[in-house]
Design an enzyme around this catalytic site. Structure first.
Site, PDB file in Angstrom:
ATOM      1  N   GLU A  42      37.987  37.147  44.804  1.00  0.00           N
ATOM      2  CA  GLU A  42      36.846  36.239  44.914  1.00  0.00           C
ATOM      3  C   GLU A  42      36.614  35.605  43.548  1.00  0.00           C
ATOM      4  OE1 GLU A  42      33.530  38.762  46.452  1.00  0.00           O
ATOM      5  OE2 GLU A  42      35.153  40.129  46.883  1.00  0.00           O
ATOM      6  N   HIS A  63      35.061  34.665  50.256  1.00  0.00           N
ATOM      7  CA  HIS A  63      35.203  36.110  50.417  1.00  0.00           C
ATOM      8  C   HIS A  63      36.296  36.472  51.441  1.00  0.00           C
ATOM      9  CE1 HIS A  63      34.120  40.297  50.618  1.00  0.00           C
ATOM     10  NE2 HIS A  63      33.003  40.151  49.948  1.00  0.00           N
ATOM     11  N   HIS A  88      25.136  39.155  47.387  1.00  0.00           N
ATOM     12  CA  HIS A  88      25.658  37.990  48.112  1.00  0.00           C
ATOM     13  C   HIS A  88      24.571  37.073  48.678  1.00  0.00           C
ATOM     14  CE1 HIS A  88      29.601  39.510  47.488  1.00  0.00           C
ATOM     15  NE2 HIS A  88      29.738  40.253  48.572  1.00  0.00           N
TER      16      HIS A  88
END
Ligand code: BGC
Length: 373
Positions: free
Chosen positions: A338, A204, A130
């Site tokens: 996502e 997210h 991420h």
């Protein structure tokens, strides 16, 4: 008498106009929520004509509250978040956030572009997750409330500097949220760069259609219009295979509850500790994924032009995060859909390209639509 009437008419018109302006202003309310590294953090409350509320914050350009009715009209917040900014800072890093530069994992935090090897922060076993610990989820974005929009709209922008978290190129990033009267969150992304780079942008948000903090999501009925998914190794890095879902617990082309097959001794469920995988959209229909929760009757549809979706069902949640209203977010009590590219694409030429060149703009739209049935 005539003069009095005229004055009255003018006065009423002025009052009406003031009332309209007031109503218009109120569709996006902006309040100070906290400060982060010298930047102001706001809480933005968007109310649509149906009276339903979406709350956003520019810290990580995130969704932090989404209140929609169940089939009896009873409203509840159905997404994970925290009541205070301090709670958000101390809490889970990704709840509701826009994730970048590269959502999900890059193996060993390394990739090569035009013969140059780039190294990224390692923050998930041996891998980079991420966009590293200081990714786009953890910066205060700029906030704009565009005027004259049909629906409540907030645009977050961020200038991501060259070599931020190891990625080349100065990037301009935009994430615009529109909350329609039809209870759709429309997220429009736009990205540019001044040097060749790679990216993967997503949101997210965790959803629990019973209401956030009200039990698990194993009874949620899921459809994903994907005939293939991306298998991973034990560190959740793609092996490069794009495996047909047919005949496996990954076949959500027809509705199945999340819990129905999650305990099966299937290699990918074991490696992922449950579902934590990218599904490759068939892109044959308007709606790419849908979730139905029969107790509340809430129904969520996902529509996206991105090539796939990471379906993650909260396997790493353990109840230590205390969210809105003091409710703990326990094991598998939220699911994420996502939308985005596949994990580790910069190291997999067989996957759709995640390269962005100077002069090009990556534009993409994802819609989360809520209703009851
Ligand atoms: C990943 C999970 C990870 C989670 C962190 C998801 O996108 O697929 O593996 O634990 O993000 O919040």
């Amino acid at each position: 008498m005539k003069k009095i009437n005229q004055t009255l008419i003018l006065l009423t018109a002025a009052l009406l106009l003031a009332g309209c302006n007031q109503a218009k202003k109120e569709i996006v309310k902006k309040e100070l929520f906290g400060t982060y590294k010298g930047g102001e953090v706001y809480l933005l409350t968007l109310t649509n004509k149906a009276g339903n509320v979406l709350k956003l914050t520019n810290f990580g350009a995130r969704i932090t509250w989404l209140e929609v009715p169940d089939k009896d009209g009873k409203k509840d917040n159905i997404t994970f978040g925290f009541d205070t900014f301090d709670g958000m800072i101390a809490g889970d890093r990704y709840y509701g956030a826009v994730v970048g530069r590269y959502a999900n994992r890059i193996a060993k935090g390394k990739f090569t572009l035009d013969g140059v090897e780039y190294s990224l922060p390692i923050n998930n076993g041996p891998n980079s997750l991420h966009g590293g610990p200081e990714g786009w989820h953890s910066v205060a974005w700029n906030t704009e409330i565009p005027e004259k929009t049909e629906y409540p709209t907030v645009r977050f922008t961020y200038k991501s500097p060259d070599m931020e978290a190891g990625y080349p190129g100065n990037m301009n990033v935009e994430a615009t949220y529109t909350w329609t009267d039809n209870n759709e969150i429309i997220i429009d992304y736009a990205l540019t760069t001044d040097k060749k780079t790679v990216f993967n942008i997503t949101n997210h948000a965790y959803f629990n259609l019973h209401g956030a903090g009200n039990g698990d999501i194993l009874d949620h009925q899921l459809v994903i219009k994907a005939s293939k998914f991306v298998p991973v190794d034990t560190f959740l890095i793609p092996t490069g295979e794009m495996r047909p879902v047919a005949g496996s617990p990954f076949d959500f082309t027809t509705p199945h509850t999340v819990g129905e097959r999650i305990g099966e001794a299937y290699d990918q469920l074991i490696y992922g500790g449950g579902y934590d995988h990218t599904f490759i959209f068939d892109n044959a229909e308007e709606v790419d994924a849908a979730v139905y929760e029969p107790v509340s009757g809430r129904f969520m549809e996902v529509i996206s032009d991105q090539p796939g979706v990471q379906f993650y069902c909260g396997n790493f949640l353990n109840g230590t995060m205390i969210g809105h209203g003091g409710k703990p977010y326990v094991y598998r009590s939220g699911l994420c859909l996502e939308t985005g590219h596949y994990p580790d694409s910069p190291n997999h030429p067989e996957f759709p390209s995640t390269v962005l060149n100077p002069g090009d703009t990556f534009k993409s739209r994802t819609i989360y639509r809520f209703s009851v049935k």
